[in-house]
Design an enzyme around this catalytic site. Structure first.
Site, PDB file in Angstrom:
ATOM      1  CG  HIS A   1      -0.834  -8.847   1.333  1.00 13.38           C
ATOM      2  ND1 HIS A   1       0.029  -8.842   2.400  1.00 13.38           N
ATOM      3  CD2 HIS A   1      -0.250  -8.074   0.383  1.00 13.38           C
ATOM      4  CE1 HIS A   1       1.082  -8.088   2.117  1.00 13.38           C
ATOM      5  NE2 HIS A   1       0.935  -7.611   0.893  1.00 13.38           N
TER       6      HIS A   1
ATOM      7  CG  HIS B   1       7.073  -2.018  -2.608  1.00 12.74           C
ATOM      8  ND1 HIS B   1       7.604  -3.214  -3.008  1.00 12.74           N
ATOM      9  CD2 HIS B   1       6.080  -2.330  -1.716  1.00 12.74           C
ATOM     10  CE1 HIS B   1       6.964  -4.202  -2.394  1.00 12.74           C
ATOM     11  NE2 HIS B   1       6.032  -3.693  -1.616  1.00 12.74           N
TER      12      HIS B   1
ATOM     13  CE1 TYR C   1       1.655  -2.479   6.358  1.00 11.27           C
ATOM     14  CE2 TYR C   1       3.978  -2.582   6.916  1.00 11.27           C
ATOM     15  CZ  TYR C   1       2.981  -2.425   5.983  1.00 11.27           C
ATOM     16  OH  TYR C   1       3.306  -2.226   4.669  1.00 11.27           O
TER      17      TYR C   1
ATOM     18  CG  ASP D   1       5.025  -1.660   2.078  1.00 13.25           C
ATOM     19  OD1 ASP D   1       3.989  -0.979   1.970  1.00 13.25           O
ATOM     20  OD2 ASP D   1       5.291  -2.603   1.306  1.00 13.25           O
TER      21      ASP D   1
ATOM     22  CG  HIS E   1       7.180  -6.442   2.360  1.00 14.43           C
ATOM     23  ND1 HIS E   1       6.221  -7.398   2.133  1.00 14.43           N
ATOM     24  CD2 HIS E   1       6.752  -5.327   1.731  1.00 14.43           C
ATOM     25  CE1 HIS E   1       5.240  -6.888   1.427  1.00 14.43           C
ATOM     26  NE2 HIS E   1       5.532  -5.626   1.161  1.00 14.43           N
TER      27      HIS E   1
ATOM     28  CG  HIS F   1       0.403   1.061   3.563  1.00 15.61           C
ATOM     29  ND1 HIS F   1      -0.566   1.031   2.597  1.00 15.61           N
ATOM     30  CD2 HIS F   1       1.316   0.131   3.202  1.00 15.61           C
ATOM     31  CE1 HIS F   1      -0.252   0.111   1.692  1.00 15.61           C
ATOM     32  NE2 HIS F   1       0.887  -0.434   2.027  1.00 15.61           N
TER      33      HIS F   1
ATOM     34  CD  GLU G   1       2.738  -6.113  -1.875  1.00 15.75           C
ATOM     35  OE1 GLU G   1       3.601  -5.673  -1.103  1.00 15.75           O
ATOM     36  OE2 GLU G   1       1.971  -7.059  -1.585  1.00 15.75           O
TER      37      GLU G   1
ATOM     38  CG  ASP H   1       0.304  -2.092  -1.648  1.00 11.20           C
ATOM     39  OD1 ASP H   1       1.103  -2.682  -2.384  1.00 11.20           O
ATOM     40  OD2 ASP H   1       0.517  -1.916  -0.432  1.00 11.20           O
TER      41      ASP H   1
HETATM   42 FE1  FEO Z   1       4.489  -4.131   0.008  1.00 12.65          FE
HETATM   43 FE2  FEO Z   1       2.297  -1.693   0.745  1.00 12.65          FE
HETATM   44  O1  FEO Z   1       3.118  -2.946  -0.344  1.00 12.65           O
END
Ligand code: FEO
Length: 396
Positions: free
Chosen positions: A23, A79, A192, A164, A145, A225, A81, A83
């Site tokens: 992030h 998702h 996390y 996530d 999230h 992750h 995002e 990543d």
């Molecule tokens: Fe919310 Fe691993 O991205």
């Protein structure tokens, strides 16, 4: 790199051993991370999530070398995002017409990030995609999230792809929970949750109970992750329920910054006072200018109370403490008590200011706080010791 998870599920992600900040510069990743992508083969083939942008080329090259690219029928974007979606542009250049299944919110976020008119297929909770003998069932998970987050569940293999949720920033060649070092694994899981999911705890609780209500057997949880939960996968679900329920241990965390050691001396004397009153409570001290802020947040998450201290400077407080107070405000911890302290030379606003910021952050203020002028002498240290004793007794 790829490895088989089940007969028809292959991990095709990227282990990022070098990652130390995530992030931007916001989240420390002492143990690296991984971006997990999964290839699910049945009569049709789906790819679930991709990897972060810097690894996009490697990701697609790997799929080509595995001879897997051409077999992909469906892309699932749990998702938006970067990543997890960062390699979509590279992937979609190769398979431009393949449909991308995602939530309606993910259509918005992916379009706004990549400015591409891909073949989006928005899905809602309960909708299914047949892969042949098995189906993917989609489960929206808004604000877990991001508004666009979702899970999907593979029937037949009883596997939940949770994105996530239940993940960790943890690079390991031992990509299964039963093989990983348990202390490291749980430390990263908690970090996390504390740093990312705390504000959404009410939603975490509700979503888990909703998913459990579907009565779907869960043999494996494949997160986006860190490690894959294959041994007793519900252990992390139960842990999330515990964490979402305003989790705390018997701990008090003292966070301070200091210029000429006066506020440090105060912190140490206060901690002595706490210990003299309650010898069971764990008291941990952090100079926030010298400590990792995400690790401090993990400790705050575990605490039932905190103390925050700064000397007064320029009618305000030191910037490292201001930063962590802002971080805590955003995370909106619940059911935690707090008070402030700090040294001063003349105007002495810091304690009031810290108290106000703690209150804004949702902490219950149990004491007006303690100020000490200049360098605390024997009497000053005694005042701090007594303050620690009073603070500890207010928590009983
Ligand atoms: Fe919310 Fe691993 O991205």
């Amino acid at each position: 790199m790829s490895f088989s998870i089940k007969k028809n599920i292959t991990w095709v992600g990227k282990i990022d051993w070098e990652l130390r900040k995530f992030h931007g510069e916001e989240y420390s990743t002492h143990r690296g991370s991984s971006y997990n992508s999964y290839l699910v083969k049945d009569k049709k083939t789906a790819i679930i999530d991709t990897v972060w942008t810097p690894f996009a080329e490697e990701f697609v090259r790997n799929l080509k070398e595995m001879d897997a690219l051409k077999s992909i029928d469906f892309v699932i974007a749990n998702h938006g995002e970067p990543d997890h979606s960062g390699a979509l542009p590279e992937l979609m250049r190769e398979i431009p017409d393949k449909p991308i299944y995602c939530t309606a919110n993910a259509v918005k976020s992916l379009k706004a990030q990549y400015h591409q008119d891909w073949n989006f297929k928005p899905v809602k909770t309960g909708e299914k995609l047949s892969l042949g003998d098995k189906e993917l069932i989609f489960i929206e998970a808004p604000m877990l999230h991001w508004p666009d987050s979702m899970f999907c569940y593979l029937t037949g293999d009883d596997t939940l792809f949770s994105n996530d949720a239940f993940g960790q920033h943890y690079a390991s060649e031992l990509m299964f929970n039963d093989l990983a070092d348990q202390a490291e694994l749980y430390q990263e899981c908690l970090k996390y949750y504390a740093n990312i999911l705390t504000p959404f705890s009410r939603l975490v609780d509700r979503k888990i109970k909703e998913v459990v209500g579907f009565n779907l057997p869960v043999d494996m949880i494949c997160t986006s992750h860190g490690v894959i939960w294959r041994k007793d996968p519900l252990q992390i679900v139960n842990k999330y329920l515990e964490w979402a329920d305003d989790y705390q241990e018997n701990q008090i965390t003292v966070i301070y910054d200091t210029m000429w050691d006066s506020t440090r001396k105060m912190a140490e004397a206060i901690a002595d006072g706490i210990r003299q009153t309650d010898d069971k409570v764990a008291v941990k001290l952090f100079n926030c200018a010298r400590s990792d802020k995400n690790d401090i947040i993990s400790e705050v998450f575990k605490s039932r109370a905190i103390l925050a201290g700064s000397p007064t400077i320029n009618k305000g407080i030191l910037s490292a403490l201001a930063g962590i107070l802002e971080e805590m405000r955003g995370l909106a911890f619940r059911n935690k008590k707090a008070a402030a302290f700090g040294s001063y030379g003349w105007s002495g606003e810091s304690v009031k200011m810290i108290t106000e910021k703690l209150r804004e952050g949702g902490f219950e203020i149990v004491h007006d706080g303690l100020r000490e002028m200049w360098n605390p002498d024997k009497q000053g240290r005694e005042n701090c010791l007594n303050f620690g004793k009073i603070f500890a007794s207010l928590l009983k």
